[in-house]
Enzyme design. Structure first.
Site, PDB file in Angstrom:
ATOM      1  N   HIS A 118     -22.408  24.321  55.791  1.00  0.00           N
ATOM      2  CA  HIS A 118     -23.500  23.462  55.333  1.00  0.00           C
ATOM      3  C   HIS A 118     -24.669  24.280  54.788  1.00  0.00           C
ATOM      4  O   HIS A 118     -25.200  23.989  53.702  1.00  0.00           O
ATOM      5  CB  HIS A 118     -23.971  22.571  56.488  1.00  0.00           C
ATOM      6  CG  HIS A 118     -25.139  21.704  56.130  1.00  0.00           C
ATOM      7  ND1 HIS A 118     -26.450  22.100  56.336  1.00  0.00           N
ATOM      8  CD2 HIS A 118     -25.193  20.484  55.556  1.00  0.00           C
ATOM      9  CE1 HIS A 118     -27.256  21.146  55.909  1.00  0.00           C
ATOM     10  NE2 HIS A 118     -26.527  20.145  55.439  1.00  0.00           N
ATOM     11  N   CYS A 161      -0.475  53.432  46.548  1.00  0.00           N
ATOM     12  CA  CYS A 161      -1.569  52.465  46.389  1.00  0.00           C
ATOM     13  C   CYS A 161      -1.060  51.034  46.422  1.00  0.00           C
ATOM     14  O   CYS A 161      -1.836  50.097  46.234  1.00  0.00           O
ATOM     15  CB  CYS A 161      -2.341  52.713  45.093  1.00  0.00           C
ATOM     16  SG  CYS A 161      -1.339  52.652  43.603  1.00  0.00           S
TER      17      CYS A 161
END
Length: 760
Positions: free
Chosen positions: A397, A704
């Site tokens: 919120h 990687c």
């Protein structure tokens, strides 16, 4: 005009029915109609509500009590709200309508458990979000409680926060009606919120936040949820943040909900797998495509079933609000740190709000600090210079309202209400997620502060590097203490421009492309001074280019992943390759000696040699810059010695492709996905032999791909002599720890063998 029924089922509802079923009801009907997994429901229409007001004789009294109200007078607002709600609840719903509600409820099943949700008819419009202004009641069962909950939803239309919000948005109270959605309640194991595009910048990044139990904990901000970022361009999870989730909301007996402690083994466990993120992102993409604008969705998962509970437009993708400071704050003493939820700089006195009653003491220009915010605090939130919360994430919120108000906000700090003091002067950086002591000056909006690199807690002989997909992640990546960047993907930079390199060439805008590319890479280089940064040249499949400006002539390939991509495309499109090389050349000339250039999808040394020759022709001193290759095709592993002879200075495994190409399995093909084995003996043998050849010639060998973020695989790689590993940002700590432990164990075992051999 045809009379609108009191009750409509989802099958009968379309988006044009907003005046009858409200934003929430219309969205559910629309999503149900296009086949999204929406739980069954019916809607008590807005016309039924207006008939209720008229038939019970309370309509005139209701609106007289709200006429001329000064919503800035908190006491008057609360009093008017109280009288209006009491009036709506003081009369009984007419029996004919009660009968229709009972019949519709029975059609959902035998006494099903439902959620009863308000759906205001001015709610969830493209330029205003009324989310959270009216009430929702969960875990409701039985005719009596369902009917009472419907009436409570009607009364919530006149809550103080709702009246205030309507006044500020320019809506007259008489013009706003309310429908009520009664929907099967999903007994969710995990749930949350999803933005189909970045809620501030509009970038094609799907942001998903989730926690255990029902989604109310995420929406309200009572828990700091996990966060997952799905890059729509690459089709991958590019970032994840797993939070400590201490509470969850669950059904409470036969009525309502309660907060309970999350079991200890789940508190720090990730809520979603990559496969679940992908599936949710798929549903989000369907919704955004259907509506034509980015969406804010609520989702839930029960067992293996996915559910979409709500969808509304994102209303916060816009330029910064006039008068709010942009950019980031200059350095100062950091008091607390959290997640940047709404960008900008705000300076003011701390006003701690422990419950809604305290919000009346908040003054214009204060910094509102709370454990979490709720809709009752909106009037106070509108006044403040910035907002800080202990809990919550990008979809809570506080975050949503702050972005809509254009107010800087930091959420999920865990300790702001205990560390910050009432009346203390602070500066909030809503972009970085930092709260500074005192007043600091704002840095220019486009100036990106570079985070100081934190010294690694463990020193390892094997370099532990980090993968980076976007320049925006550079500071966070550097803060891990990584030994460099083992993979920077430039396709994200290029795809983010939404124009292909050929578009820039055809339109005479080559310099613009080069500057954008070099600038993005420079951000990462600056975050890792003196440390290697290996940047992979463009590796975007043709299907990703096709939807971009300039992609009209892209070929249609049956399997783009095996098609015209990587170095094979660059060599056949020298103008596209030249633009990339020019960006690299300028960075090398600017003194960035730590920059390495890595070619993807190479299958023969001739490709590497041809690329070097072309670069030399464009003025690059190829013998004195760092050039390497990705090893992702078995051919490049088999010929690794020939590549070394051709002059590569490093090699890095791209394991995702290497695994698929080695064992002929498409991991996205559900028929064979279960056969995808990262530790298949053939894959491990290929990696092992490549490492040994690189070691023989003193060439750095790295990894990687996704396997580099797996601690068990990292241990195996260290044991087999790999020079370095590059992992995802969130995996650096655990990979470095496993690497250090493995090295220490190997040293100890070697010492013990020597010791035993000496006969001591």
């Amino acid at each position: 005009m045809k009379k609108v029924p009191d009750i409509l089922t989802l099958e009968e509802i379309k988006k044009e029915d907003i005046p009858s079923v409200g934003g929430k009801g219309a969205s559910l009907g629309e999503m149900y109609g296009i086949g999204l997994p929406v739980p069954r429901a019916f809607v008590v229409t807005a016309q039924a509500f207006r008939r209720f007001l008229g038939e019970t004789g309370i309509e005139d009294r209701l609106f007289r009590g709200l006429s001329g109200l000064n919503v800035e007078d908190n006491a008057a607002l609360e009093e008017a709200s109280k009288k209006a709600r009491e009036l709506v609840l003081s009369v009984a719903i007419p029996q004919p309508l009660q009968k229709k509600i009972r019949e519709a409820y029975a059609a959902l099943g035998s006494q099903p458990v439902v959620a009863v949700r308000s759906s205001a008819t001015a709610e969830d419009l493209p330029d205003a979000s009324f989310a959270g202004q009216q009430e929702t009641y969960l875990n409701i069962q039985g005719n009596g409680d369902v009917i009472l909950s419907v009436q409570k939803c009607w009364a919530s239309l006149y809550g103080a926060r709702a009246i205030y919000y309507r006044a500020k948005q320019g809506f007259d109270d008489r013009s706003v009606n309310i429908a009520v959605v009664v929907q099967i309640l999903v007994d969710a194991e995990k749930a949350g919120v999803m933005f189909t595009s970045h809620p501030v910048t509009g970038e094609p990044l799907t942001i998903i936040e989730g926690s255990w139990g029902l989604g109310e904990a995420v929406v309200s901000g009572s828990v700091s949820p996990d966060k997952y970022v799905w890059d729509q361009r690459s089709g991958q999870v590019v970032d994840r943040l797993v939070s400590a989730k201490l509470e969850m909301v669950v059904p409470d007996g036969k009525k309502g909900t309660k907060s309970v402690e999350v079991p200890p083994d789940l508190q720090k466990a990730g809520v979603l797998s990559d496969a679940e993120v992908k599936e949710l992102a798929k549903f989000g993409g369907i919704a955004e495509s259907h509506y034509g604008v980015p969406q804010d969705l609520e989702w839930a998962i029960a067992g293996n079933e996915f559910f979409i509970l709500q969808s509304r437009p994102i209303t916060t993708i816009r330029a910064p609000v006039q008068g709010k400071q942009a950019g980031s704050a200059t350095a100062g003493k950091v008091l607390v740190e959290g997640q940047g939820a709404s960008p900008g700089i705000g300076t003011g006195r701390v006003a701690i709000v422990r419950d809604a009653k305290d919000s009346g003491n908040v003054k214009e220009g204060d910094v509102l600090v709370a454990k979490m915010t709720n809709p009752d605090m909106v009037p106070a939130m509108r006044k403040v210079a910035a907002i800080v919360t202990d809990e919550g994430g990008m979809t809570c919120h506080a975050a949503i309202v702050s972005r809509e108000l254009g107010t800087p906000a930091v959420v999920g700090t865990k300790k702001a209400t205990s560390v910050l003091k009432q009346g203390q002067l602070v500066t909030v950086d809503g972009e970085k997620g930092l709260v500074y002591e005192g007043k600091t000056e704002a840095a220019p909006a486009k100036e990106k502060a570079v985070a100081a690199v934190v010294a690694a807690p463990l020193i390892t002989a094997t370099s532990v590097k980090v993968n980076v997909s976007l320049p925006e992640a550079a500071a966070r990546a550097a803060a891990t203490g990584a030994d460099g960047v083992g993979l920077l993907r430039i396709e994200h930079l290029i795809l983010g421009l939404n124009k292909t390199p050929m578009w820039y060439i055809r339109n005479g805008k080559e310099e613009e492309f080069i500057n954008e590319l070099a600038g993005g890479i420079r951000v990462v280089l600056d975050a890792f001074p003196g440390k290697p940064v290996w940047v992979r040249t463009l590796d975007a499949p043709t299907d990703e280019f096709r939807n971009m400006a300039g992609g009209e002539d892209e070929p249609h390939e049956h399997n783009p992943m095996l098609g015209w991509r990587g170095i094979r495309r660059d060599l056949q499109s020298p103008e596209q390759f030249r633009l990339q090389v020019e960006a690299f050349k300028r960075l090398w000339q600017a003194g960035y000696a730590n920059l390495g250039m890595m070619f993807p999808m190479v299958s023969h040394p001739d490709e590497f040699v041809q690329a070097k020759r072309m670069m030399q022709g464009w003025g690059v001193d190829v013998e004195n810059v760092t050039l390497g290759i990705m090893v992702e095709i078995p051919a490049s592993a088999i010929l690794i010695e020939d590549f070394i002879m051709a002059g590569i200075k490093f090699a890095s495994f791209g394991t995702n492709d290497l695994i698929q190409y080695t064992i002929a399995v498409d991991r996205n093909n559900e028929n064979v996905a279960t056969m995808y084995r990262p530790k298949h003996p053939a894959v491990l043998k290929t990696i092992h032999e490549t490492i040994q050849v690189c070691r023989k010639y003193g060439v750095e060998c790295s990894i990687c791909g996704q396997a580099g973020s797996d601690p068990e695989m990292a241990e195996w790689l260290v044991e087999h002599g790999i020079s370095s590993l590059s992992a995802n940002i969130d995996a650096i700590a655990k990979i470095r720890d496993r690497v250090a432990r493995t090295e220490q164990r190997m040293i100890l075992e070697a010492a013990r063998r020597i010791h035993a051999g000496e006969g001591v």
